[in-house]
Design a protein around this motif. Sequence first.
Motif, PDB file in Angstrom:
ATOM      1  N   TYR A 142       0.840  -1.192   0.036  1.00 18.22           N
ATOM      2  CA  TYR A 142      -0.088  -0.153  -0.181  1.00 18.22           C
ATOM      3  C   TYR A 142       0.821   1.199  -0.152  1.00 18.22           C
ATOM      4  O   TYR A 142       1.708   1.304   0.972  1.00 18.22           O
ATOM      5  N   GLN A 143       0.551   2.018  -1.045  1.00 17.63           N
ATOM      6  CA  GLN A 143       1.365   3.574  -0.961  1.00 17.63           C
ATOM      7  C   GLN A 143       0.521   4.571  -0.816  1.00 17.63           C
ATOM      8  O   GLN A 143      -0.484   4.461  -0.604  1.00 17.63           O
ATOM      9  N   THR A 144       1.195   5.709  -0.254  1.00 22.85           N
ATOM     10  CA  THR A 144       0.498   6.800  -0.188  1.00 22.85           C
ATOM     11  C   THR A 144       0.646   7.755  -1.444  1.00 22.85           C
ATOM     12  O   THR A 144      -0.547   8.205  -2.058  1.00 22.85           O
ATOM     13  N   GLU A 145       1.730   8.440  -1.754  1.00 23.36           N
ATOM     14  CA  GLU A 145       1.647   9.369  -2.608  1.00 23.36           C
ATOM     15  C   GLU A 145       2.233   8.899  -4.076  1.00 23.36           C
ATOM     16  O   GLU A 145       1.790   8.702  -4.950  1.00 23.36           O
ATOM     17  N   LYS A 146       3.540   8.182  -3.774  1.00 26.08           N
ATOM     18  CA  LYS A 146       4.122   7.518  -4.994  1.00 26.08           C
ATOM     19  C   LYS A 146       3.529   6.392  -5.379  1.00 26.08           C
ATOM     20  O   LYS A 146       3.234   5.549  -4.679  1.00 26.08           O
ATOM     21  N   ARG A 147       3.115   6.010  -6.791  1.00 27.57           N
ATOM     22  CA  ARG A 147       2.700   4.859  -7.373  1.00 27.57           C
ATOM     23  C   ARG A 147       3.789   4.019  -7.545  1.00 27.57           C
ATOM     24  O   ARG A 147       4.838   4.225  -7.704  1.00 27.57           O
ATOM     25  N   ILE A 148       3.511   2.646  -7.226  1.00 24.52           N
ATOM     26  CA  ILE A 148       4.401   1.697  -7.409  1.00 24.52           C
ATOM     27  C   ILE A 148       4.325   0.777  -8.636  1.00 24.52           C
ATOM     28  O   ILE A 148       3.241   0.716  -8.967  1.00 24.52           O
ATOM     29  N   VAL A 149       5.444   0.426  -9.321  1.00 25.73           N
ATOM     30  CA  VAL A 149       5.407   0.010 -10.388  1.00 25.73           C
ATOM     31  C   VAL A 149       5.697  -1.660 -10.317  1.00 25.73           C
ATOM     32  O   VAL A 149       6.263  -2.240  -9.732  1.00 25.73           O
ATOM     33  N   ILE A 150       4.571  -2.575 -11.113  1.00 26.88           N
ATOM     34  CA  ILE A 150       4.703  -3.858 -10.862  1.00 26.88           C
ATOM     35  C   ILE A 150       5.247  -4.279 -12.050  1.00 26.88           C
ATOM     36  O   ILE A 150       4.712  -4.366 -13.147  1.00 26.88           O
ATOM     37  N   ARG A 151       6.413  -5.135 -12.062  1.00 25.03           N
ATOM     38  CA  ARG A 151       7.181  -5.600 -13.109  1.00 25.03           C
ATOM     39  C   ARG A 151       7.140  -7.313 -13.147  1.00 25.03           C
ATOM     40  O   ARG A 151       6.982  -7.784 -11.996  1.00 25.03           O
ATOM     41  N   ARG A 152       7.358  -7.791 -14.110  1.00 21.39           N
ATOM     42  CA  ARG A 152       7.080  -9.376 -14.311  1.00 21.39           C
ATOM     43  C   ARG A 152       8.525  -9.850 -13.536  1.00 21.39           C
ATOM     44  O   ARG A 152       8.252 -10.967 -12.756  1.00 21.39           O
ATOM     45  N   ALA A 153       9.604  -9.378 -13.494  1.00 15.77           N
ATOM     46  CA  ALA A 153      10.667  -9.551 -12.800  1.00 15.77           C
ATOM     47  C   ALA A 153      10.632  -9.747 -11.166  1.00 15.77           C
ATOM     48  O   ALA A 153      11.416 -10.364 -10.638  1.00 15.77           O
ATOM     49  N   ALA A 154       9.599  -8.942 -10.798  1.00 18.34           N
ATOM     50  CA  ALA A 154       9.301  -8.992  -9.249  1.00 18.34           C
ATOM     51  C   ALA A 154       9.071 -10.123  -8.569  1.00 18.34           C
ATOM     52  O   ALA A 154       9.400 -10.809  -7.565  1.00 18.34           O
ATOM     53  N   PHE A 155       8.475 -11.294  -9.378  1.00 11.84           N
ATOM     54  CA  PHE A 155       8.122 -12.433  -9.076  1.00 11.84           C
ATOM     55  C   PHE A 155       8.901 -13.808  -9.634  1.00 11.84           C
ATOM     56  O   PHE A 155       8.509 -14.800  -9.507  1.00 11.84           O
ATOM     57  N   GLU A 156      10.160 -13.286  -9.982  1.00 10.48           N
ATOM     58  CA  GLU A 156      11.102 -14.328 -10.683  1.00 10.48           C
ATOM     59  C   GLU A 156      11.140 -15.498  -9.528  1.00 10.48           C
ATOM     60  O   GLU A 156      11.310 -16.714  -9.977  1.00 10.48           O
ATOM     61  N   ARG A 157      11.290 -15.182  -8.340  1.00 14.75           N
ATOM     62  CA  ARG A 157      11.935 -16.147  -7.405  1.00 14.75           C
ATOM     63  C   ARG A 157      10.917 -15.972  -6.185  1.00 14.75           C
ATOM     64  O   ARG A 157      10.896 -16.597  -5.015  1.00 14.75           O
ATOM     65  N   SER A 158       9.588 -15.790  -6.685  1.00 16.95           N
ATOM     66  CA  SER A 158       8.634 -16.051  -5.675  1.00 16.95           C
ATOM     67  C   SER A 158       7.070 -16.427  -6.242  1.00 16.95           C
ATOM     68  O   SER A 158       6.206 -15.619  -6.238  1.00 16.95           O
ATOM     69  N   ARG A 159       7.255 -17.598  -7.183  1.00 17.51           N
ATOM     70  CA  ARG A 159       6.076 -17.773  -8.037  1.00 17.51           C
ATOM     71  C   ARG A 159       5.114 -18.467  -7.323  1.00 17.51           C
ATOM     72  O   ARG A 159       3.987 -18.939  -8.217  1.00 17.51           O
TER      73      ARG A 159
END
Length: 313
Positions: A142-159
């Motif tokens: 959960y973010q307040t001001e800044k938007r967070i980018v969701i990339r495919r690479a984020a889940f390479e080691r937590s599938r």
Amino acid sequence: MHLKDFLLFYTPALLLVCSYQQVAGQTAGCTVRDGVTKSVICSGELEVHQIENFFRQLVQHGMMRFDELWISDNALIQRLPVGFLGELQFTHISIVSCPNLVQVDDFLGASSDSLLSLNLHWNGLSEVPQLTAPKLYELHVYQTEKRIVIRRAAFERSRGIVKLDFRKAIVEPFAFFDLKTLGFLYIRNISPKPLVAGSFNFDSPGLSYIELTSEDPWEGHIEPGTFGGFVSSTWFRLGTAANVSPAVFFPVLNSSAVFEIGVPVKCDCQVAWIRLSSFLPRTTIRCATETSSVMLQDVDEAEFKDCGSFCTV
């Protein structure tokens, strides 16, 4: 255990906690809470090396397995380095209200093998961190001001993730495609920019619920090819849509998914392909009128007689 033995065993850890709080002051410190859940709590403005020192002392006293880690209200932390947790193993981790935390490396250490749930709330991250957590079941960011980018690479080691929950997010194409066990996806304040092709393409046979809504103004513009991989068990709730063209939504309804749009739409010829097809019973679409709204199912078919020919599904 006799009282003497009990004191000999637990006194070092208790002195550790008390002395650390005295050094850090009453407003900041790390403690161990051993109740229904066994937790480590680090609250207030502590430097990363101070928290790491506390972790090492826990290990020295034979305390390595905990249910929960809670780090909160810390404006000093800017980065969580690789191996930050060292030999400690946690099942649940919450890092909350650290507004200057902008970088999270693969910080889990020994918790890579034990972590089931991770909450990252009200920090300063710009993208979902890449973590090695094969047993991770749910991730909340959960973010307040800044938007967070969701990339495919984020889940390479937590599938193995089953549940994802975001607030203020931008989704890049095929971000979720490698999550074969994903069941639930919530994006509660999606980017006001148009959704691009491939953003919500899935390959999970157990996909159950998807919610894309917005607290900020969003016109709901969506490119063709944005959605794919929905299954018959999926309930898809979309906050708003600029149009309901088959070029965008046919892949959703053709998968036998249940489809809902929160904000009433203009029910002209753009919805004829749904109103006059077998897709209709699996939709919850309200038509905007001058004073209120009416369900698409309740609009007479005759309203669409001049919409031209199309293939009835």
